[in-house]
Design a protein around this motif. Structure first.
Motif, short mmCIF file in Angstrom:
data_model
loop_
_atom_site.label_atom_id
_atom_site.label_comp_id
_atom_site.label_asym_id
_atom_site.label_seq_id
_atom_site.Cartn_x
_atom_site.Cartn_y
_atom_site.Cartn_z
N ILE A 38 0.85 -1.19 0.00
CA ILE A 38 0.00 0.00 0.00
C ILE A 38 0.89 1.24 0.00
CG2 ILE A 38 -1.72 1.30 1.31
CD1 ILE A 38 -2.73 -1.34 2.41
N PRO A 39 0.66 2.21 -0.91
CA PRO A 39 1.48 3.42 -0.95
C PRO A 39 1.50 4.12 0.40
CG PRO A 39 0.14 3.28 -2.92
CD PRO A 39 -0.32 2.17 -2.01
N GLY A 40 2.69 4.54 0.81
CA GLY A 40 2.87 5.20 2.09
C GLY A 40 3.29 4.28 3.21
N SER A 41 3.10 2.97 3.04
CA SER A 41 3.51 2.01 4.06
C SER A 41 4.94 1.55 3.80
CB SER A 41 2.55 0.82 4.09
OG SER A 41 2.59 0.12 2.85
N ASN A 42 5.43 0.61 4.62
CA ASN A 42 6.81 0.14 4.51
C ASN A 42 6.86 -1.23 3.83
OD1 ASN A 42 7.64 2.44 5.86
ND2 ASN A 42 7.64 1.43 7.86
N LEU A 43 7.84 -1.42 2.99
CA LEU A 43 8.12 -2.70 2.34
C LEU A 43 9.28 -3.36 3.06
CD1 LEU A 43 8.16 -4.87 0.05
CD2 LEU A 43 9.64 -3.28 -1.22
N LEU A 44 9.10 -4.62 3.45
CA LEU A 44 10.16 -5.37 4.12
C LEU A 44 10.36 -6.70 3.40
CD1 LEU A 44 12.20 -5.67 6.45
CD2 LEU A 44 10.36 -6.74 7.79
N LEU A 45 11.55 -6.89 2.85
CA LEU A 45 11.91 -8.14 2.19
C LEU A 45 12.96 -8.87 3.03
CD1 LEU A 45 12.20 -7.01 -1.54
CD2 LEU A 45 10.26 -8.12 -0.43
N ARG A 46 12.80 -10.20 3.13
CA ARG A 46 13.72 -11.02 3.92
C ARG A 46 14.32 -12.10 3.02
NH1 ARG A 46 10.45 -13.75 8.04
NH2 ARG A 46 12.48 -14.43 8.84
N ALA A 47 15.62 -12.24 3.09
CA ALA A 47 16.32 -13.26 2.30
C ALA A 47 17.06 -14.19 3.25
CB ALA A 47 17.30 -12.61 1.34
N VAL A 76 21.31 -0.35 -7.83
CA VAL A 76 21.73 -0.91 -6.55
C VAL A 76 21.09 -0.10 -5.42
CG1 VAL A 76 23.69 -1.36 -5.02
CG2 VAL A 76 23.92 -1.72 -7.49
N LEU A 77 20.42 -0.82 -4.50
CA LEU A 77 19.76 -0.16 -3.38
C LEU A 77 20.60 -0.20 -2.11
CD1 LEU A 77 16.14 -1.54 -3.90
CD2 LEU A 77 17.05 0.68 -4.61
N ALA A 78 21.30 -1.33 -1.88
CA ALA A 78 22.10 -1.46 -0.66
C ALA A 78 23.14 -2.55 -0.86
CB ALA A 78 21.22 -1.77 0.54
N GLY A 90 23.09 1.90 2.38
CA GLY A 90 22.00 2.14 1.45
C GLY A 90 22.32 3.28 0.52
N THR A 91 21.74 3.24 -0.68
CA THR A 91 22.00 4.29 -1.67
C THR A 91 20.91 5.35 -1.71
OG1 THR A 91 20.92 3.01 -3.41
CG2 THR A 91 23.29 2.66 -3.09
N LEU A 92 19.81 5.15 -0.98
CA LEU A 92 18.70 6.11 -0.95
C LEU A 92 18.33 6.39 0.50
CD1 LEU A 92 16.44 4.66 -3.79
CD2 LEU A 92 17.91 6.67 -3.94
N PRO A 93 17.77 7.59 0.79
CA PRO A 93 17.45 7.93 2.18
C PRO A 93 16.42 6.99 2.81
CG PRO A 93 17.47 9.90 0.80
CD PRO A 93 17.56 8.73 -0.12
N ASN A 94 15.49 6.46 2.00
CA ASN A 94 14.43 5.61 2.56
C ASN A 94 14.76 4.13 2.51
OD1 ASN A 94 14.24 5.47 -0.25
ND2 ASN A 94 12.02 5.13 -0.21
N VAL A 95 16.01 3.79 2.24
CA VAL A 95 16.43 2.39 2.14
C VAL A 95 17.24 2.02 3.37
CG1 VAL A 95 17.82 0.73 0.86
CG2 VAL A 95 16.41 2.38 -0.37
N LEU A 96 16.87 0.90 4.00
CA LEU A 96 17.59 0.39 5.16
C LEU A 96 17.79 -1.10 4.98
CD1 LEU A 96 18.78 0.82 8.00
CD2 LEU A 96 16.49 0.33 8.93
N ILE A 108 12.06 -0.59 2.63
CA ILE A 108 11.80 0.66 1.90
C ILE A 108 10.72 1.40 2.68
CG2 ILE A 108 11.12 1.70 -0.28
CD1 ILE A 108 13.67 0.11 -0.52
N SER A 109 11.06 2.56 3.25
CA SER A 109 10.10 3.35 4.02
C SER A 109 9.32 4.26 3.09
CB SER A 109 10.83 4.18 5.07
OG SER A 109 11.58 3.35 5.94
N GLY A 110 8.00 4.43 3.39
CA GLY A 110 7.15 5.30 2.58
C GLY A 110 7.09 4.85 1.13
N TYR A 111 6.70 3.61 0.93
CA TYR A 111 6.67 3.02 -0.43
C TYR A 111 5.79 3.86 -1.37
CZ TYR A 111 5.75 -0.40 -4.12
OH TYR A 111 5.63 -1.03 -5.34
N GLN A 112 6.29 4.07 -2.59
CA GLN A 112 5.59 4.78 -3.65
C GLN A 112 5.51 3.89 -4.89
OE1 GLN A 112 3.99 7.64 -3.17
NE2 GLN A 112 4.72 7.58 -1.04
#
Length: 272
Positions: A38-47, A76-78, A90-96, A108-112
């Motif tokens: 959902i736009p505005g929420s956080n995306l969390l991927l686990r590997a 590249v994100l991180a 991370g390469t972007l401010p919203n990437v952790l 990814i914080s504040g997903y768009q």
């Protein structure tokens, strides 16, 4: 021959003592794709990373590639070192990104919508070999353009929806919960098999997901017997009132006529 057999046995024994250099490193993304966010929420991927004592991780890289377009754009994100004690970059401010013992995560914080695409995690071995895993990430869409059509020959109403994510279908009859006397709903909720006869009333299909709902209605005409009986009763009552009123007027008129004739005879008798 005995010498050759002895030498072959010795060579085989030595080969068994050599450490195996095959690729025993594996990585897989635990999220089941496609992942809808959902736009505005956080995306969390686990590997999850599986490695042996011989194959050690030297680096983990998270990337995003566009899902559509003639030439996929990869970024590249991180990047994370193989040791969990060193921080990821991370390469972007919203990437952790984070690196654990057997797991790496990307947030990814504040997903768009522009953050959607094919996410790739790549594990680099110390010997330079690489192993990757992928996961599609897309925007979570609201329901759109709900419609209801009828298959008259099979007495089936079909509900459709354009492109909403995880649509859930339900039915109402005359704005109330559907009962088994009206019809049966298919397991996926998109079809209503009508069993009542005649087919009449107002059928509403409701489609909803996490972002809201939309409805569409099919009206097959009025079939409420109470409305007809009430109308007929009202007509009968009016007719009875007219009949009774007519009979009463007729009786009063005939009485008035008899009284008039009686008075005329009395006047004639007195005059004579």
């Amino acid at each position: 021959m005995d010498v050759l057999c002895f030498l072959s046995w010795r060579v085989a024994s030595l080969l068994l003592l050599i450490p195996c250099t095959c690729n025993s490193l594996n990585v897989r993304i635990l999220n089941e794709g496609p992942v809808h966010v959902i736009p505005g929420s956080n995306l969390l991927l686990r590997a999850h990373i599986e490695s042996s004592t011989q194959d050690k991780v030297s680096m983990v890289t998270w990337e995003r590639e566009t899902e559509t377009g003639p030439t996929p754009n990869r970024r590249v994100l991180a990047t994370c070192p193989g040791s969990s004690q060193s921080p990821c970059a991370g390469t972007l401010p919203n990437v952790l990104a984070n690196m654990g013992k057997e797991e790496s995560t990307l947030q990814i914080s504040g997903y768009q919508p522009a953050d959607g695409g094919d996410y790739i995690v790549t594990v680099t071995h110390q010997n330079g070999n690489k192993t990757s895993a992928r996961c599609i990430v897309r925007e979570y869409e609201a329901v759109h353009h709900v419609s209801v059509s009828i298959n008259v020959s099979h007495s089936v109403l079909v509900c459709g929806e354009a492109w909403g994510t995880e649509p859930h279908f339900s039915w109402l009859y005359n704005r109330r919960a559907l009962t088994q006397t009206v019809g049966q709903v298919s397991p996926d909720g998109t079809r209503l098999y009508i069993t009542q006869r005649p087919i009449c009333g107002c059928f509403t299909c409701m489609v909803q997901n996490k972002l809201g709902y939309a409805t569409a209605t099919y009206t097959a005409g009025n079939c409420d017997p109470e409305d007809h009986s009430g109308t007929i009763a009202a007509v009968v009552c009016v007719l009875l009132l007219f009949i009774c009123g007519g009979l009463l007027g007729l009786l009063l008129w005939r009485r008035h006529q008899r009284n008039s004739i009686t008075r005329e005879r009395l006047h004639e008798h007195m005059d004579g």
